[in-house]
Motif scaffolding. Structure first.
Motif, mmCIF file in Angstrom:
data_model
loop_
_atom_site.group_PDB
_atom_site.id
_atom_site.type_symbol
_atom_site.label_atom_id
_atom_site.label_comp_id
_atom_site.label_asym_id
_atom_site.label_seq_id
_atom_site.Cartn_x
_atom_site.Cartn_y
_atom_site.Cartn_z
ATOM 1 N N VAL A 68 -42.610 17.908 -2.847
ATOM 2 C CA VAL A 68 -42.516 17.588 -4.277
ATOM 3 C C VAL A 68 -42.041 16.153 -4.441
ATOM 4 O O VAL A 68 -41.150 15.686 -3.723
ATOM 5 C CB VAL A 68 -41.548 18.551 -4.990
ATOM 6 N N HIS A 69 -42.650 15.461 -5.385
ATOM 7 C CA HIS A 69 -42.227 14.105 -5.742
ATOM 8 C C HIS A 69 -41.934 14.090 -7.241
ATOM 9 O O HIS A 69 -42.824 14.363 -8.052
ATOM 10 C CB HIS A 69 -43.315 13.083 -5.414
ATOM 11 N N VAL A 70 -40.674 13.819 -7.599
ATOM 12 C CA VAL A 70 -40.314 13.675 -9.017
ATOM 13 C C VAL A 70 -40.697 12.260 -9.433
ATOM 14 O O VAL A 70 -40.112 11.275 -8.958
ATOM 15 C CB VAL A 70 -38.825 13.947 -9.236
ATOM 16 N N ALA A 71 -41.671 12.167 -10.328
ATOM 17 C CA ALA A 71 -42.225 10.867 -10.694
ATOM 18 C C ALA A 71 -41.358 10.122 -11.697
ATOM 19 O O ALA A 71 -41.367 8.884 -11.728
ATOM 20 C CB ALA A 71 -43.635 11.037 -11.252
ATOM 21 N N GLY A 72 -40.632 10.840 -12.532
ATOM 22 C CA GLY A 72 -39.805 10.172 -13.521
ATOM 23 C C GLY A 72 -39.269 11.137 -14.542
ATOM 24 O O GLY A 72 -39.678 12.307 -14.600
ATOM 25 N N MET A 73 -38.355 10.651 -15.366
ATOM 26 C CA MET A 73 -37.769 11.464 -16.431
ATOM 27 C C MET A 73 -37.470 10.573 -17.615
ATOM 28 O O MET A 73 -37.116 9.395 -17.458
ATOM 29 C CB MET A 73 -36.500 12.173 -15.949
ATOM 30 N N THR A 74 -37.648 11.102 -18.803
ATOM 31 C CA THR A 74 -37.447 10.321 -20.018
ATOM 32 C C THR A 74 -37.355 11.257 -21.219
ATOM 33 O O THR A 74 -37.945 12.345 -21.201
ATOM 34 C CB THR A 74 -38.617 9.335 -20.237
ATOM 35 N N PRO A 75 -36.636 10.856 -22.265
ATOM 36 C CA PRO A 75 -36.657 11.648 -23.501
ATOM 37 C C PRO A 75 -37.887 11.353 -24.348
ATOM 38 O O PRO A 75 -38.169 12.071 -25.307
ATOM 39 C CB PRO A 75 -35.384 11.221 -24.215
ATOM 40 N N SER A 76 -38.650 10.292 -23.973
ATOM 41 C CA SER A 76 -39.810 9.904 -24.776
ATOM 42 C C SER A 76 -41.002 9.606 -23.854
ATOM 43 O O SER A 76 -41.268 8.436 -23.532
ATOM 44 C CB SER A 76 -39.492 8.675 -25.634
ATOM 45 N N PRO A 77 -41.726 10.632 -23.440
ATOM 46 C CA PRO A 77 -42.866 10.406 -22.542
ATOM 47 C C PRO A 77 -44.100 9.913 -23.299
ATOM 48 O O PRO A 77 -45.106 10.621 -23.437
ATOM 49 C CB PRO A 77 -43.096 11.792 -21.928
ATOM 50 N N ASP A 78 -44.038 8.681 -23.785
ATOM 51 C CA ASP A 78 -45.151 8.142 -24.558
ATOM 52 C C ASP A 78 -46.217 7.568 -23.630
ATOM 53 O O ASP A 78 -46.113 7.610 -22.402
ATOM 54 C CB ASP A 78 -44.656 7.082 -25.544
ATOM 55 N N GLY A 79 -47.260 6.995 -24.234
ATOM 56 C CA GLY A 79 -48.381 6.500 -23.457
ATOM 57 C C GLY A 79 -48.019 5.372 -22.512
ATOM 58 O O GLY A 79 -48.532 5.293 -21.393
ATOM 59 N N VAL A 80 -47.126 4.477 -22.949
ATOM 60 C CA VAL A 80 -46.713 3.349 -22.106
ATOM 61 C C VAL A 80 -45.983 3.862 -20.867
ATOM 62 O O VAL A 80 -46.229 3.412 -19.738
ATOM 63 C CB VAL A 80 -45.826 2.371 -22.900
ATOM 64 N N TRP A 81 -45.075 4.799 -21.071
ATOM 65 C CA TRP A 81 -44.321 5.372 -19.947
ATOM 66 C C TRP A 81 -45.255 6.104 -18.990
ATOM 67 O O TRP A 81 -45.144 5.961 -17.768
ATOM 68 C CB TRP A 81 -43.253 6.317 -20.483
ATOM 69 N N MET A 82 -46.188 6.876 -19.526
ATOM 70 C CA MET A 82 -47.117 7.623 -18.678
ATOM 71 C C MET A 82 -48.005 6.685 -17.871
ATOM 72 O O MET A 82 -48.321 6.957 -16.704
ATOM 73 C CB MET A 82 -47.967 8.558 -19.533
ATOM 74 N N ALA A 83 -48.423 5.582 -18.472
ATOM 75 C CA ALA A 83 -49.263 4.622 -17.750
ATOM 76 C C ALA A 83 -48.499 4.013 -16.578
ATOM 77 O O ALA A 83 -49.046 3.833 -15.490
ATOM 78 C CB ALA A 83 -49.752 3.530 -18.697
ATOM 79 N N GLN A 84 -47.219 3.704 -16.790
ATOM 80 C CA GLN A 84 -46.418 3.139 -15.706
ATOM 81 C C GLN A 84 -46.215 4.160 -14.591
ATOM 82 O O GLN A 84 -46.258 3.829 -13.405
ATOM 83 C CB GLN A 84 -45.067 2.666 -16.247
ATOM 84 N N ILE A 85 -46.016 5.413 -14.971
ATOM 85 C CA ILE A 85 -45.879 6.473 -13.966
ATOM 86 C C ILE A 85 -47.154 6.570 -13.139
ATOM 87 O O ILE A 85 -47.107 6.731 -11.908
ATOM 88 C CB ILE A 85 -45.568 7.816 -14.642
ATOM 89 N N ALA A 86 -48.310 6.476 -13.790
ATOM 90 C CA ALA A 86 -49.581 6.545 -13.059
ATOM 91 C C ALA A 86 -49.681 5.400 -12.050
ATOM 92 O O ALA A 86 -50.136 5.607 -10.913
ATOM 93 C CB ALA A 86 -50.746 6.508 -14.038
#
Length: 257
Positions: A98-116
């Motif tokens: 398992v790899h925890v990619a990230g955590m946030t209270p606001s998983p918006d599009g900008v955050w998701m793109a950076q995670i990708a």
């Protein structure tokens, strides 16, 4: 007869395809009618298999390069009061890593793109045999088109499961349930750093020390290895050492050096 039944069971081929394989094996005295009859007698459809197959067959076919992703939530207490944090993780179905990619209270599009982008680098470091070709996900709108497009440029294909079908993503669902039952439900979490610490300790325990029943009741690092040689001789309680983390919530045992 046994060979025909075995071919049908292992491949799903129809009688004509099986006839061709028999000819390759220099078995020329079996007719199409005979193969068809044998398949029917053993409950197989004599016609060729069509379509994409079952979901189970898809998972088994790609299991070494198949990953799954999902979110889970945890309430985190902050100076502003309780805040819901979203934790995004990826799990490799073959190894259960398992790899925890990230955590946030606001998983918006900008955050998701950076995670990708981050995961693209993580996947690039995987051994070629485990590098993802497919990723299972649900239809949560947080998985934005940009998020998917970034990973698809690496040759990864997303397989969205139907709505309200958690049984089609069982490895991710099971890991979330295990994480909450064994760890998170025991804590009031104060701040993001506290949550990161808890998950870091849990991931270390999960990957290195926790036996996994589905993998022969051994830790992930020992899966697939031959069992250790048995130790001959009496065992005393003083020979066993218990290691603890997270205030004794997580424990594992080993022989003293």
């Amino acid at each position: 007869r046994q060979l025909i039944v075995a071919m049908a069971r292992e491949t799903g081929w129809g009688y004509r395809r099986i006839l061709g394989e028999l000819k390759k094996l220099h078995l020329h005295n079996v007719s199409r009618a005979t193969i068809r009859r044998i398949l029917q007698e053993h409950g197989f459809d004599p016609g060729p298999k069509r379509g994409k197959g079952t979901w189970h067959e898809f998972v088994q076919r790609h299991v070494k390069t198949l990953w799954a992703t999902d979110f889970f939530t945890k309430t985190v207490w902050t100076l502003r009061g309780p805040v819901t944090y979203y934790v995004l993780f990826f799990i490799h179905l073959h190894s259960r890593r398992v790899h925890v990619a990230g955590m946030t209270p606001s998983p918006d599009g900008v955050w998701m793109a950076q995670i990708a982008r981050n995961m693209s680098m993580v996947f690039a470091e995987e051994p070629a045999e485990f590098r993802p070709t497919h990723i299972i996900r649900d239809r949560d709108t947080k998985f934005t088109a940009q998020f998917c497009a970034i990973l698809e440029t690496d040759g990864i294909e997303f397989r969205p499961i139907p709505p309200r079908s958690p049984n089609m993503n069982p490895f991710a669902e099971a890991w979330v349930q295990r994480t909450k039952h064994e760890v998170l439900n025991h804590f009031l979490v104060f701040g993001e750093n506290h949550l990161r610490h808890i998950l870091a300790c849990w991931l270390t325990y999960y990957h290195r020390f926790r036996p996994h029943q589905s993998l022969g009741n051994v830790p992930l690092g020992d899966a697939g290895l031959p069992p250790p040689e048995p130790i001959i001789g009496p065992l005393r309680l003083d020979d066993i050492v218990c290691h603890e983390s997270l205030g004794g919530l997580l424990r594992h045992y080993e022989r003293a050096a």
